[in-house]
Structures are given as structure tokens and as C-alpha cells.
Design a protein around this motif. Structure first.
Motif, short mmCIF file in Angstrom:
data_model
loop_
_atom_site.label_atom_id
_atom_site.label_comp_id
_atom_site.label_asym_id
_atom_site.label_seq_id
_atom_site.Cartn_x
_atom_site.Cartn_y
_atom_site.Cartn_z
N ILE A 7 0.65 -1.27 0.07
CA ILE A 7 0.02 -0.11 0.14
C ILE A 7 0.74 1.15 -0.15
O ILE A 7 1.80 1.56 0.88
CB ILE A 7 -1.08 -0.09 1.28
CG1 ILE A 7 -1.73 -1.08 1.09
CG2 ILE A 7 -1.67 1.31 1.20
CD1 ILE A 7 -2.85 -1.29 2.37
N ASN A 8 0.66 2.13 -0.77
CA ASN A 8 1.46 3.39 -1.00
C ASN A 8 0.51 4.43 -0.07
O ASN A 8 -0.35 5.15 -0.82
CB ASN A 8 1.40 4.09 -2.55
CG ASN A 8 2.38 5.18 -2.47
OD1 ASN A 8 2.61 5.66 -1.44
ND2 ASN A 8 2.82 5.22 -3.86
N ALA A 25 -2.37 14.65 7.28
CA ALA A 25 -2.03 13.42 8.05
C ALA A 25 -0.36 13.46 7.73
O ALA A 25 -0.09 13.90 6.72
CB ALA A 25 -2.60 12.18 7.73
N TYR A 26 0.11 12.69 8.55
CA TYR A 26 1.75 12.40 8.54
C TYR A 26 1.55 10.77 8.48
O TYR A 26 1.07 10.10 9.19
CB TYR A 26 2.38 12.77 9.76
CG TYR A 26 2.42 14.15 10.21
CD1 TYR A 26 3.32 15.02 9.40
CD2 TYR A 26 1.36 14.79 10.94
CE1 TYR A 26 3.52 16.41 9.93
CE2 TYR A 26 1.45 16.10 11.27
CZ TYR A 26 2.26 17.04 10.64
OH TYR A 26 2.33 18.39 10.97
N PRO A 27 2.67 10.47 7.42
CA PRO A 27 2.48 8.81 7.38
C PRO A 27 3.17 8.07 8.47
O PRO A 27 3.82 8.69 9.23
CB PRO A 27 3.56 8.78 6.07
CG PRO A 27 3.62 10.07 5.58
CD PRO A 27 3.32 10.95 6.36
N ALA A 28 2.59 7.09 9.06
CA ALA A 28 2.96 6.28 10.19
C ALA A 28 4.08 5.75 9.96
O ALA A 28 4.13 4.87 8.99
CB ALA A 28 1.81 5.46 10.65
N TYR A 78 7.49 1.15 6.50
CA TYR A 78 7.62 0.04 5.52
C TYR A 78 8.07 0.48 4.03
O TYR A 78 8.86 0.15 3.30
CB TYR A 78 6.39 -0.79 5.63
CG TYR A 78 6.57 -1.78 6.43
CD1 TYR A 78 7.01 -3.14 6.29
CD2 TYR A 78 5.84 -1.70 7.77
CE1 TYR A 78 6.83 -4.28 7.15
CE2 TYR A 78 5.96 -2.58 8.72
CZ TYR A 78 6.51 -4.11 8.28
OH TYR A 78 6.41 -4.80 9.35
N GLY A 79 7.52 1.91 3.70
CA GLY A 79 7.66 1.95 2.06
C GLY A 79 6.94 1.37 1.32
O GLY A 79 6.27 0.29 1.66
N TYR A 80 6.85 1.73 0.04
CA TYR A 80 6.00 1.06 -1.07
C TYR A 80 6.73 0.27 -1.77
O TYR A 80 7.77 0.75 -2.41
CB TYR A 80 5.38 2.12 -1.76
CG TYR A 80 4.52 1.76 -2.85
CD1 TYR A 80 3.66 0.82 -2.66
CD2 TYR A 80 4.57 2.38 -4.30
CE1 TYR A 80 2.64 0.51 -3.84
CE2 TYR A 80 3.73 1.98 -5.42
CZ TYR A 80 3.05 1.15 -5.04
OH TYR A 80 2.15 0.59 -6.28
N ASP A 81 6.63 -0.91 -1.78
CA ASP A 81 7.81 -1.70 -2.48
C ASP A 81 6.75 -3.14 -2.78
O ASP A 81 6.62 -4.13 -2.36
CB ASP A 81 8.68 -2.38 -1.47
CG ASP A 81 9.78 -3.07 -2.31
OD1 ASP A 81 9.46 -3.79 -3.51
OD2 ASP A 81 10.98 -3.07 -1.91
#
Length: 534
Positions: free
Chosen positions: A310-311, A324-327, A345-348
Motif C-alpha cells: 500500500i502506498n 496527515a503524517y505517514p505512520a 515500510y515504504g511502498y515496495d
């Protein structure tokens, strides 16, 4: 015995608030808002459970502690000094001798003891009891097996000794607005009427409440902080609709407003408003929780794969309009134990696909996620996840529920594959992570029945650790383990924004709840249409 001293403003010139500066800040009316619901509910802090009520109550009342947004920590408030025993269990509070209630009477140790006993009394059924349970004997009084809290003792008229069950920092729970110290005689005289005609010892005193419209307070001349509050009057306008707040703010009828996601992009582009916005990552973590009784989610690799697939940055940018701030993990960036070196985690997608293959779910599966209609963490967000999860052959179906129905499922029945929600992740990082401790049942907050012995061990060690830096280190490690186990999809931390007029000074980033603005030091300059005429 360790002593925690309180710095008192004696050299006012250092802070630039002496003489003429003080005079320039004095006076005026501030038009503020109550945005959470159609009205206030109850102005008795020991009875109310509503955030809307607390917005007003923090400015009418005071407790043993007050949240300090400058240090992002609780600070002693009604006590001049606090002594702590070597084992961290006994706190001795030497109260200020110049604190007066709005009826003119001085606050004493008896008021502290009576207030805490009232909160824990079985007949009160106070929603605030969870914050006072830290005191030895509080649970027994709550259960009705004791008449008073054994752990609170009067040493003299201005000294109170509080013994805790465990060596924790009581400032975190006892800075909550509901733990305010109240005058017994006023509460008992007014009965239920106290909730509509309150008396406190804070900087402002209650004047009137027009149901569904406004609440007005005036400066309390007997307030114990010299020359404060600066404002003469504080008026709350009950405005749950963002569009109405926008009109009021742009017309300059409101001195400040809470910015909603619909207004945020426009405010960012406005050359004046954009310069007068105060933002903070509130201590609430929006997430999707996985029920590990649903077979695919029992595998850590599947849970990790969903986090990689998930991005969330794109969803936050396009769907939530950057509000919002990314968790990174469970603890928010404003938590005292947030690991500044940690990464999310990042988007991968390729890594997600490999994890699904390793777990034996290369062909994917289908699951249902229960959600409310909340625009920031509800069913619409689940729908936004569909194309991302399709890339790893996972199909998610949102199931829309009312808030009470969702709460029933996640806290009691566990009748769900996954849920999406927002839960408190502060202010005390130990308490926040204890939610996920294996000994904590679902009904008490462990909504995914998380179980990791090493995580539990670290929390136990942090609970015993007296050194703040070492304690924070243990909690950072525990939070990292929790992130790696991925019992949640880590979505975001709420970005709360207050926009204010250029004549307003003193709005602070309050991470526990941005609308908990303490107006003791907020002021308006001469440009305000509601400034005092000099």
C-alpha cells in the motif's frame, strides 16, 4: 528522595512580559470554537467524557498537572514542588498557597483528596476513573470495597502524599482535563446543576451557556499566575460544520479555527492564512488491525506484505489532501519515545509479492474490513486500498458500520477479518504500548490479540526503569518489534491544524489534542477588532 522543582516566573524581563509588554498583551475578547458535536454536554469534568466539553474545562479548571506543549510533557501545576521517593512509588505535593476557586475560597489538600475520591466513588461512575486507578487503593474504592483511596494522605493543609501501585510518571494520566480539582461545597450544593454552572480554579470563570450556540467565560481576577490570563473574555462558538467555520474565519468573526480536510488545500494556498497555521501530529494512530484468527493474517509475512503493497503516501496526498503524517510505527512522531531514526515500510510491490509467495499466498485471498463512515480512516479509505492490494492478488471489501457497532465487534466479539480505526497512541508511550501487551485482553484495548514475549519483556523492563533515557530506549525497541511483526497496517498520524488571525499570539502545537489550547498565555494585539481600546 528526588525533588522535582517548578520554575516560577520571577524574572519576567527574561521572557519579555514585564512592564509595557504586559500591558500591550492585556485585554480583549477571543472568539473560539467548539467543533466536536452540536453542543457541550456536561461541564462537570469528573462526569463528562466528551472532548468538546474538555476544550472549555481546561480553561476553567486546574489539576495537579498540566500538559506543556513546549516540552511535550506533563508539568506539575498546582504544586510548587513535588518530591518523589527513591522507589518511585510515593509522590509528595506541596501545593501553591495562592490558588483560589472562582467562589473566592483557597484550594487546599482537602480539595485534592476529595476530588480524587469523588472520581473513584462507585456511585460517581466517572469515566475519569481510569486515570486515577494508578493510585494505591483506587481500584478498591471503585469496586466499593473501600470508602476512600488508601494511597492519598493529607500531611498538612497544603501538602498531599500520593502512593502509586507501580513506579510510573503520574503526570501523564493526571494531566487529563477530567482530573481537575473541584470545590466540594459547590459540587454538593449544586448537584447535577454543577454541570451547567461550574466553579473551578482556572484562568477563566464561567459566565453563560446558550445551548447549541455559545459559551462565554471571563478572566478570573484571582487566578494565581500573576497578570494572567491576558484576555478579558473567551467565547466558544459551537460549530461542528467545517464550512460554517470557514465562513466565520474568513469574515474575521472567529479569531482562530480548526482546519478540516476540505479547507486545508485552500488555506495552504492563501498567502495570509498559510502564514498563520499551527500544525501538529496528534497522538492518535490510524491503522488497519488484522484478526490473526483469520488464517492468512496469522502469518507475519502476509501482514508485512500488505504494509509494503500500500502506498500510504499517495493516499494521504490525494485522498486526505495531505492532512496527515505517514505512520512509521505505532508511536507517533510527537511521542517522547518515538524513534527518530526509524523508517516505515515504504511502498515496495515486488517485496510484497515475494512475501506473499513465501507465505504460500501467491494466488491471494479475499477479506472484509469493517469501517465507519469517517472520511479520514473509514470505508472510503478501504476502497482506496483496493487497487494496491489487487497487485498482490488480495481483494478487500469494506463493510460500513456505525461507530458503536464497530466498537462492539473489535472490543468484544472479534467478528471481523480486519478493521480500520484510530486509537490513542499517547501521551504516555508506555501506556500506549501496553495496549498491545499479551496480558491485556481485547476488551481492554489489545484489539488484535497481539502476543510477543520479547515485546512484553521490554515493556515490563520499561515500567521498572527510572532513568528516562533508558526507559525511552526500551520503548523504542519495543515499538520497533511491534512494527516488524506488523499486526497492523500502519496508516497515519492525524495532522491537526489551527489557523489563526494575524493579530493572535500564543497558539501552541498540542499533540495530545490540538484543540486543548490553554488560553492562559494567548493574547490578541491592537489589530484585533475585539481588542481592548487603549
Amino acid at each position: 528522595m528526588k525533588k522535582i522543582g517548578m520554575l516560577i516566573l520571577t524574572v519576567v524581563l527574561v521572557f519579555g512580559i514585564g512592564g509595557n509588554a504586559m500591558a500591550e498583551r492585556a485585554g480583549g475578547t477571543f472568539n473560539w470554537i467548539a467543533p466536536y458535536g452540536g453542543d457541550f454536554h456536561n461541564l462537570d469534568p469528573h462526569i463528562s467524557a466528551r472532548t468538546n466539553d474538555y476544550l472549555a474545562l481546561i480553561n476553567m479548571n486546574r489539576g495537579l498537572y498540566r500538559w506543556n506543549p513546549d516540552t511535550n510533557q506533563p508539568a506539575a501545576e498546582l504544586a510548587e514542588t513535588v518530591d518523589v521517593s527513591d522507589d518511585g512509588l510515593v509522590y509528595t505535593y506541596r501545593l501553591r498557597k495562592n490558588v483560589k476557586f472562582h467562589n473566592g475560597r483557597n484550594l487546599t489538600a482537602d480539595d485534592v483528596i476529595w476530588s480524587f475520591n469523588r472520581i473513584m466513588a462507585k456511585e460517581t461512575a466517572s469515566p475519569c476513573a481510569r486515570y486515577v486507578r494508578i493510585v494505591k487503593g483506587a481500584k478498591e474504592m471503585e469496586a466499593g470495597t473501600a470508602e476512600t483511596i488508601a494511597g492519598i494522605q493529607k500531611i498538612d493543609d497544603y501538602t498531599v502524599e500520593i502512593t502509586l501501585d507501580d513506579p510510573i510518571d503520574p503526570g501523564f494520566p493526571l494531566c487529563h482535563p477530567c482530573t481537575a480539582i473541584l470545590p466540594k461545597e459547590e459540587v454538593e450544593k449544586k448537584g447535577e446543576g454543577f454541570g451547567v454552572d461550574p466553579i473551578g480554579c482556572g484562568p477563566f470563570q464561567f459566565v453563560r451557556w446558550e445551548k447549541g450556540s455559545v459559551m462565554e467565560m471571563t478572566k478570573f481576577p484571582g487566578y494565581y499566575e500573576n497578570e494572567k490570563p491576558y484576555l478579558d473574555k473567551l467565547v466558544y462558538h459551537i460549530m461542528p460544520e467545517g464550512a460554517a467555520r470557514d465562513v466565520g474565519f474568513r469574515s474575521k468573526e472567529l479569531d482562530a479555527t480548526l482546519v478540516g480536510s476540505a479547507q486545508y488545500p485552500a488555506y495552504q494556498k492563501d498567502p495570509e492564512i498559510s502564514q498563520n497555521m499551527v500544525e501538529v501530529a496528534e497522538m492518535f494512530t490510524r491503522h488497519m488491525g488484522f484478526n490473526t484468527n483469520f488464517k492468512p493474517f496469522a502469518d507475519k509475512r502476509v501482514r508485512q506484505a500488505i504494509n509494503y503493497a500500500i502506498n500510504e503516501d499517495l493516499i494521504i496526498k490525494k485522498f486526505i489532501k495531505n492532512k496527515a503524517y505517514p505512520a512509521v510505527s505505532f508511536l507517533p512522531t510527537t511521542s517522547p519515545a518515538f524513534d527518530t531514526g526509524a523508517k516505515g515500510y515504504g511502498y515496495d510491490v515486488e517485496k510484497a509479492k515475494q512475501l506473499m509467495k513465501d507465505a504460500g499466498y501467491e494466488q491471494g485471498f479475499e477479506f472484509t474490513c469493517i469501517a465507519t463512515s469517517n472520511k479520514s480512516f473509514g470505508a472510503a479509505v478501504v476502497e482506496a486500498l483496493i487497487p494496491f492490494l489487487k497487485k498482490i492478488n488480495v481483494t478487500v471489501k469494506p463493510q460500513l458500520l456505525e461507530g458503536a457497532a464497530l466498537s462492539e465487534k473489535v472490543f468484544k466479539t472479534a467478528d471481523f477479518d480486519a478493521y480500520i480505526w484510530s486509537v490513542e497512541s499517547g501521551p504516555d508511550p508506555l501506556q500506549a504500548l501496553n495496549r498491545w501487551k499479551s496480558s491485556n485482553p481485547r476488551s481492554a484495548g489489545n484489539l488484535v490479540e497481539y502476543n510477543n514475549p520479547e515485546f512484553d519483556r521490554l515493556l515490563d523492563a520499561a515500567g521498572k526503569e527510572r532513568d528516562p533515557a533508558k526507559k525511552a530506549g526500551l520503548l523504542k525497541t519495543a515499538d520497533g518489534i511491534f512494527k516488524d511483526d506488523a499486526p497492523l497496517w500502519f496508516f497515519n498520524y492525524n495532522k491537526a491544524i489551527i489557523a489563526h488571525q494575524p493579530w493572535v499570539h500564543g497558539i501552541k502545537p498540542v499533540a495530545v489534542e490540538h484543540m486543548f489550547q490553554d488560553f492562559t498565555s494567548i493574547w490578541v494585539d491592537a489589530a484585533s477588532p475585539r481588542a481592548t481600546q487603549k
